[in-house]
Design a protein around this motif. Sequence first.
Motif, short mmCIF file in Angstrom:
data_model
loop_
_atom_site.label_atom_id
_atom_site.label_comp_id
_atom_site.label_asym_id
_atom_site.label_seq_id
_atom_site.Cartn_x
_atom_site.Cartn_y
_atom_site.Cartn_z
N GLY A 191 -36.49 -7.52 13.65
CA GLY A 191 -35.82 -7.05 12.45
C GLY A 191 -35.59 -5.55 12.55
O GLY A 191 -35.85 -4.93 13.59
N PHE A 192 -35.15 -4.96 11.45
CA PHE A 192 -34.88 -3.53 11.39
C PHE A 192 -36.01 -2.83 10.65
O PHE A 192 -36.42 -3.27 9.57
CB PHE A 192 -33.55 -3.27 10.68
CG PHE A 192 -32.36 -3.89 11.34
CD1 PHE A 192 -31.87 -3.40 12.54
CD2 PHE A 192 -31.73 -5.00 10.77
CE1 PHE A 192 -30.76 -3.98 13.15
CE2 PHE A 192 -30.63 -5.58 11.37
CZ PHE A 192 -30.14 -5.08 12.57
N LEU A 193 -36.51 -1.73 11.22
CA LEU A 193 -37.62 -1.01 10.61
C LEU A 193 -37.17 -0.35 9.31
O LEU A 193 -36.24 0.45 9.28
CB LEU A 193 -38.15 0.05 11.57
CG LEU A 193 -39.37 0.83 11.08
CD1 LEU A 193 -40.57 -0.09 10.86
CD2 LEU A 193 -39.73 1.94 12.06
N VAL A 224 -45.79 -2.77 9.60
CA VAL A 224 -44.40 -2.36 9.67
C VAL A 224 -43.65 -3.21 8.63
O VAL A 224 -43.91 -4.40 8.50
CB VAL A 224 -43.79 -2.58 11.07
CG1 VAL A 224 -44.36 -1.59 12.06
CG2 VAL A 224 -43.99 -4.01 11.58
N TRP A 225 -42.78 -2.57 7.89
CA TRP A 225 -41.98 -3.28 6.90
C TRP A 225 -40.59 -3.46 7.48
O TRP A 225 -39.90 -2.48 7.79
CB TRP A 225 -41.92 -2.50 5.59
CG TRP A 225 -43.24 -2.51 4.86
CD1 TRP A 225 -44.34 -1.77 5.15
CD2 TRP A 225 -43.57 -3.31 3.74
NE1 TRP A 225 -45.36 -2.06 4.27
CE2 TRP A 225 -44.92 -3.00 3.39
CE3 TRP A 225 -42.89 -4.27 2.98
CZ2 TRP A 225 -45.57 -3.61 2.32
CZ3 TRP A 225 -43.53 -4.88 1.92
CH2 TRP A 225 -44.86 -4.56 1.59
N LEU A 226 -40.21 -4.70 7.67
CA LEU A 226 -38.95 -5.01 8.33
C LEU A 226 -37.93 -5.60 7.36
O LEU A 226 -38.28 -6.41 6.50
CB LEU A 226 -39.16 -6.00 9.47
CG LEU A 226 -40.13 -5.62 10.58
CD1 LEU A 226 -40.10 -6.67 11.68
CD2 LEU A 226 -39.84 -4.24 11.14
N LEU A 227 -36.70 -5.20 7.53
CA LEU A 227 -35.57 -5.88 6.91
C LEU A 227 -35.10 -6.86 7.97
O LEU A 227 -34.58 -6.46 9.01
CB LEU A 227 -34.48 -4.87 6.55
CG LEU A 227 -33.10 -5.42 6.15
CD1 LEU A 227 -33.19 -6.49 5.08
CD2 LEU A 227 -32.19 -4.28 5.72
N SER A 228 -35.34 -8.14 7.74
CA SER A 228 -35.08 -9.12 8.79
C SER A 228 -34.58 -10.43 8.22
O SER A 228 -34.74 -10.73 7.03
CB SER A 228 -36.35 -9.36 9.61
OG SER A 228 -37.39 -9.88 8.81
N GLY A 229 -34.00 -11.21 9.08
CA GLY A 229 -33.54 -12.54 8.72
C GLY A 229 -34.58 -13.59 9.09
O GLY A 229 -35.49 -13.33 9.89
N ASN A 230 -34.45 -14.76 8.52
CA ASN A 230 -35.37 -15.87 8.78
C ASN A 230 -36.81 -15.49 8.46
O ASN A 230 -37.75 -15.94 9.12
CB ASN A 230 -35.25 -16.36 10.22
CG ASN A 230 -35.71 -17.80 10.39
OD1 ASN A 230 -35.76 -18.56 9.43
ND2 ASN A 230 -36.05 -18.17 11.61
N ALA A 267 -43.63 -7.21 5.02
CA ALA A 267 -44.59 -6.52 5.88
C ALA A 267 -45.09 -7.43 6.99
O ALA A 267 -45.31 -8.63 6.79
CB ALA A 267 -45.78 -6.04 5.05
N TYR A 268 -45.27 -6.83 8.18
CA TYR A 268 -45.85 -7.51 9.33
C TYR A 268 -46.91 -6.59 9.94
O TYR A 268 -46.72 -5.38 10.00
CB TYR A 268 -44.78 -7.84 10.38
CG TYR A 268 -43.76 -8.84 9.91
CD1 TYR A 268 -43.93 -10.21 10.14
CD2 TYR A 268 -42.63 -8.43 9.19
CE1 TYR A 268 -42.99 -11.14 9.70
CE2 TYR A 268 -41.69 -9.35 8.74
CZ TYR A 268 -41.88 -10.70 9.00
OH TYR A 268 -40.97 -11.62 8.55
N PRO A 269 -48.03 -7.13 10.40
CA PRO A 269 -49.10 -6.28 10.93
C PRO A 269 -48.68 -5.55 12.20
O PRO A 269 -48.03 -6.11 13.08
CB PRO A 269 -50.25 -7.27 11.21
CG PRO A 269 -49.60 -8.61 11.30
CD PRO A 269 -48.41 -8.57 10.40
#
Length: 215
Positions: free
Chosen positions: A174-176, A184-190, A199-201
């Motif tokens: 995804g995009f940071l 990390v907080w991502l703007l992502s699909g699926n 958020a992802y660790p």
Amino acid sequence: MAQYTVQPGDNPSKIAKSFGMTLGQFQKLNPGLVEWGSGNWKVLFPGQIVNVSGVVTGLPPETVATAPTSFAAPPPWMQIAIMEVGVQEWTNGDNPRILEYLRSCGISGNLLHDETAWCAAFVNWCVLRAGYQPKGSAKVSDWWSWGRPVAATYGAICILQPLTTDQASSGHIGFLHALDATNVWLLSGNSKNQVRISAYPKNKLIHNAPYRWAF
């Protein structure tokens, strides 16, 4: 010491050379542009102000006086991606927008439905729509060497290792959007079957250059 406004197409080496500086001298004047520890240069954005040696000519005085002291325009793919927040899989049938993401990677036939893993396809579609050449793959692991490595930067493509014990999983991309102490907080699909910011660790980041840039 003077200040220079970054122009489209500029990079640290180009700016340093333009003002008769070595890259090391430019870094010394702008220590915040290099990530501590890794030594990776952060991405420069048009409109950003950097320090240079010598005198900057050719700019009217009022332009220099009113120029912002700091500026980071969102990269164009990020502007596109954020408009897609809320797109989600349909319970009945397939969301045509998600099919559009998948088609950007050449997916067709039996795999063209919104239950096919589409996080990488979403990134591909956004980069393509922004006018850059994406990887063209809906498989996360194909993106590990794409683009160039950068420090953690807003809008950088961020790659995660598999988040489950399922060996068939190729991770997430995804995009940071933001960082905190552990995530990390991502703007992502699926992400929970939709485009969202979540958020992802950090310990799930791939070990070698997890942040990538399109140019």
